[in-house]
Motif scaffolding. Structure first.
Motif, PDB file in Angstrom:
ATOM      1  N   PHE A  36       0.816  -1.213   0.000  1.00  0.00           N
ATOM      2  CA  PHE A  36       0.000   0.000   0.000  1.00  0.00           C
ATOM      3  C   PHE A  36       0.857   1.273   0.000  1.00  0.00           C
ATOM      4  N   GLY A  37       2.179   1.106   0.099  1.00  0.00           N
ATOM      5  CA  GLY A  37       3.069   2.263   0.144  1.00  0.00           C
ATOM      6  C   GLY A  37       3.329   2.759   1.556  1.00  0.00           C
ATOM      7  N   ASN A  38       2.833   2.057   2.579  1.00  0.00           N
ATOM      8  CA  ASN A  38       3.134   2.398   3.968  1.00  0.00           C
ATOM      9  C   ASN A  38       4.589   2.019   4.242  1.00  0.00           C
ATOM     10  N   VAL A  39       5.315   2.878   4.948  1.00  0.00           N
ATOM     11  CA  VAL A  39       6.734   2.639   5.213  1.00  0.00           C
ATOM     12  C   VAL A  39       6.919   2.358   6.706  1.00  0.00           C
ATOM     13  N   TYR A  40       7.686   1.311   7.015  1.00  0.00           N
ATOM     14  CA  TYR A  40       7.881   0.846   8.386  1.00  0.00           C
ATOM     15  C   TYR A  40       9.287   1.173   8.868  1.00  0.00           C
ATOM     16  N   TYR A  41       9.368   1.587  10.144  1.00  0.00           N
ATOM     17  CA  TYR A  41      10.627   2.003  10.753  1.00  0.00           C
ATOM     18  C   TYR A  41      10.787   1.353  12.120  1.00  0.00           C
ATOM     19  N   GLN A  42      12.027   1.352  12.577  1.00  0.00           N
ATOM     20  CA  GLN A  42      12.328   0.964  13.951  1.00  0.00           C
ATOM     21  C   GLN A  42      13.478   1.819  14.444  1.00  0.00           C
ATOM     22  N   GLY A  43      13.563   1.936  15.773  1.00  0.00           N
ATOM     23  CA  GLY A  43      14.649   2.701  16.364  1.00  0.00           C
ATOM     24  C   GLY A  43      14.287   3.151  17.766  1.00  0.00           C
ATOM     25  N   GLU A  62      -4.842   4.748   8.588  1.00  0.00           N
ATOM     26  CA  GLU A  62      -5.871   3.710   8.604  1.00  0.00           C
ATOM     27  C   GLU A  62      -5.208   2.432   9.103  1.00  0.00           C
ATOM     28  N   ALA A  63      -5.297   2.195  10.406  1.00  0.00           N
ATOM     29  CA  ALA A  63      -4.584   1.069  11.021  1.00  0.00           C
ATOM     30  C   ALA A  63      -4.976  -0.272  10.426  1.00  0.00           C
ATOM     31  N   SER A  64      -6.203  -0.402   9.954  1.00  0.00           N
ATOM     32  CA  SER A  64      -6.610  -1.682   9.381  1.00  0.00           C
ATOM     33  C   SER A  64      -5.971  -1.922   8.017  1.00  0.00           C
ATOM     34  N   ALA A  65      -5.259  -0.924   7.475  1.00  0.00           N
ATOM     35  CA  ALA A  65      -4.599  -1.082   6.179  1.00  0.00           C
ATOM     36  C   ALA A  65      -3.223  -1.713   6.313  1.00  0.00           C
ATOM     37  N   ILE A  66      -2.803  -2.070   7.520  1.00  0.00           N
ATOM     38  CA  ILE A  66      -1.522  -2.745   7.697  1.00  0.00           C
ATOM     39  C   ILE A  66      -1.723  -4.227   7.390  1.00  0.00           C
ATOM     40  N   PRO A  67      -0.988  -4.764   6.408  1.00  0.00           N
ATOM     41  CA  PRO A  67      -1.134  -6.180   6.057  1.00  0.00           C
ATOM     42  C   PRO A  67      -0.766  -7.098   7.226  1.00  0.00           C
ATOM     43  N   PRO A  68      -1.262  -8.337   7.220  1.00  0.00           N
ATOM     44  CA  PRO A  68      -1.045  -9.266   8.351  1.00  0.00           C
ATOM     45  C   PRO A  68       0.411  -9.465   8.743  1.00  0.00           C
ATOM     46  N   GLY A  69       1.308  -9.634   7.784  1.00  0.00           N
ATOM     47  CA  GLY A  69       2.713  -9.848   8.121  1.00  0.00           C
ATOM     48  C   GLY A  69       3.322  -8.668   8.842  1.00  0.00           C
ATOM     49  N   TRP A  70       3.039  -7.469   8.356  1.00  0.00           N
ATOM     50  CA  TRP A  70       3.559  -6.266   9.003  1.00  0.00           C
ATOM     51  C   TRP A  70       2.877  -6.035  10.349  1.00  0.00           C
ATOM     52  N   HIS A  71       1.620  -6.414  10.471  1.00  0.00           N
ATOM     53  CA  HIS A  71       0.913  -6.275  11.752  1.00  0.00           C
ATOM     54  C   HIS A  71       1.624  -7.097  12.821  1.00  0.00           C
ATOM     55  N   VAL A  89       1.016 -15.035   2.339  1.00  0.00           N
ATOM     56  CA  VAL A  89      -0.315 -14.796   2.903  1.00  0.00           C
ATOM     57  C   VAL A  89      -1.047 -16.129   2.983  1.00  0.00           C
ATOM     58  N   ARG A  90      -1.691 -16.370   4.109  1.00  0.00           N
ATOM     59  CA  ARG A  90      -2.444 -17.609   4.288  1.00  0.00           C
ATOM     60  C   ARG A  90      -3.775 -17.522   3.557  1.00  0.00           C
ATOM     61  N   GLU A  91      -4.339 -18.661   3.189  1.00  0.00           N
ATOM     62  CA  GLU A  91      -5.585 -18.678   2.404  1.00  0.00           C
ATOM     63  C   GLU A  91      -6.756 -18.038   3.141  1.00  0.00           C
ATOM     64  N   TRP A  92      -6.735 -18.050   4.480  1.00  0.00           N
ATOM     65  CA  TRP A  92      -7.844 -17.486   5.250  1.00  0.00           C
ATOM     66  C   TRP A  92      -7.682 -15.989   5.508  1.00  0.00           C
ATOM     67  N   GLN A  93      -6.555 -15.424   5.132  1.00  0.00           N
ATOM     68  CA  GLN A  93      -6.344 -13.988   5.321  1.00  0.00           C
ATOM     69  C   GLN A  93      -6.942 -13.228   4.143  1.00  0.00           C
ATOM     70  N   LYS A  94      -7.821 -12.305   4.469  1.00  0.00           N
ATOM     71  CA  LYS A  94      -8.505 -11.541   3.430  1.00  0.00           C
ATOM     72  C   LYS A  94      -7.751 -10.252   3.136  1.00  0.00           C
ATOM     73  N   PRO A  95      -7.861  -9.755   1.903  1.00  0.00           N
ATOM     74  CA  PRO A  95      -7.215  -8.475   1.589  1.00  0.00           C
ATOM     75  C   PRO A  95      -7.913  -7.335   2.312  1.00  0.00           C
ATOM     76  N   HIS A  96      -7.192  -6.235   2.483  1.00  0.00           N
ATOM     77  CA  HIS A  96      -7.744  -5.077   3.183  1.00  0.00           C
ATOM     78  C   HIS A  96      -8.964  -4.536   2.453  1.00  0.00           C
ATOM     79  N   ARG A  97      -9.944  -4.151   3.243  1.00  0.00           N
ATOM     80  CA  ARG A  97     -11.131  -3.470   2.729  1.00  0.00           C
ATOM     81  C   ARG A  97     -11.359  -2.286   3.653  1.00  0.00           C
ATOM     82  N   ALA A  98     -11.488  -1.106   3.084  1.00  0.00           N
ATOM     83  CA  ALA A  98     -11.653   0.097   3.897  1.00  0.00           C
ATOM     84  C   ALA A  98     -12.919  -0.001   4.750  1.00  0.00           C
ATOM     85  N   ASN A  99     -12.877   0.593   5.935  1.00  0.00           N
ATOM     86  CA  ASN A  99     -14.023   0.598   6.834  1.00  0.00           C
ATOM     87  C   ASN A  99     -15.147   1.428   6.206  1.00  0.00           C
ATOM     88  N   PRO A 100     -16.320   0.832   5.935  1.00  0.00           N
ATOM     89  CA  PRO A 100     -17.393   1.559   5.261  1.00  0.00           C
ATOM     90  C   PRO A 100     -18.321   2.338   6.196  1.00  0.00           C
TER      91      PRO A 100
END
Length: 133
Positions: A36-43, A62-71, A89-100
C-alpha cells in the motif's frame, strides 16, 4: 510538496505528525514498505525496553490497512519483518477493505432505520412503547 507538509503539520491523520517526522529523522531506521506504500521504521526503545516500531502511512492513517505480516512485526509477534523473509499470505487472510462506516456501503441490518424497506412488524413477544399508553 509544501501542501503535503502543511497537511502534516496541521492534521494528525495525513501520513505523519511533526513528532513522528522528528523521531523518524532522529532515530528511524527504515525496515521496509508494504504493497500500500506504507513505510515501516524501527529505532530507539519503548517503555518496555523493546525496539520501537512505527509506520508512516501512505495517505490517511488507517490502522486496518496494515497487512497481516507487518501487523505481526509491528506488535512484536515476530522479530523478522516481512521485508526480511518470504512472507506468504495464508488462504484465510482476506485483503484489506476500507471501513465503510458512515458511507452508503455501511452495514445496515434488517429493520435498521437507515436501511431500505420497512421495519418488520412486532410479533407479540413484546409490546412496543408508545407515549401515554
Amino acid at each position: 510538496m509544501h501542501m503535503k507538509l502543511l497537511l502534516q503539520i496541521f492534521t494528525w491523520w495525513n501520513g505523519q505528525t511533526i513528532g513522528t517526522r522528528f523521531h523518524t529523522w532522529r532515530h528511524g531506521q527504515r525496515v521496509g514498505e508494504d504493497e500500500f506504500g506504507n513505510v515501516y521504521y524501527q529505532g530507539g526503545t519503548d517503555s518496555e525496553g523493546r525496539t520501537r516500531r512505527w509506520v508512516i502511512y501512505n495517505g490517511p492513517a488507517e490502522a486496518s490497512a496494515i497487512p497481516p505480516g507487518w501487523h505481526g512485526w509491528m506488535h512484536h509477534r515476530t522479530d523478522v519483518s516481512p521485508a526480511d523473509e518470504k512472507y506468504a499470505v495464508r488462504e484465510w487472510q482476506k485483503p484489506h477493505r476500507a471501513n465503510p462506516t458512515g458511507t452508503p456501503n455501511a452495514y445496515r441490518p434488517k429493520g435498521s432505520i437507515a436501511g431500505a424497506g420497512k421495519r418488520p412488524r412486532v410479533t407479540g413477544d413484546y409490546d412496543a412503547w408508545t407515549p401515554r399508553s
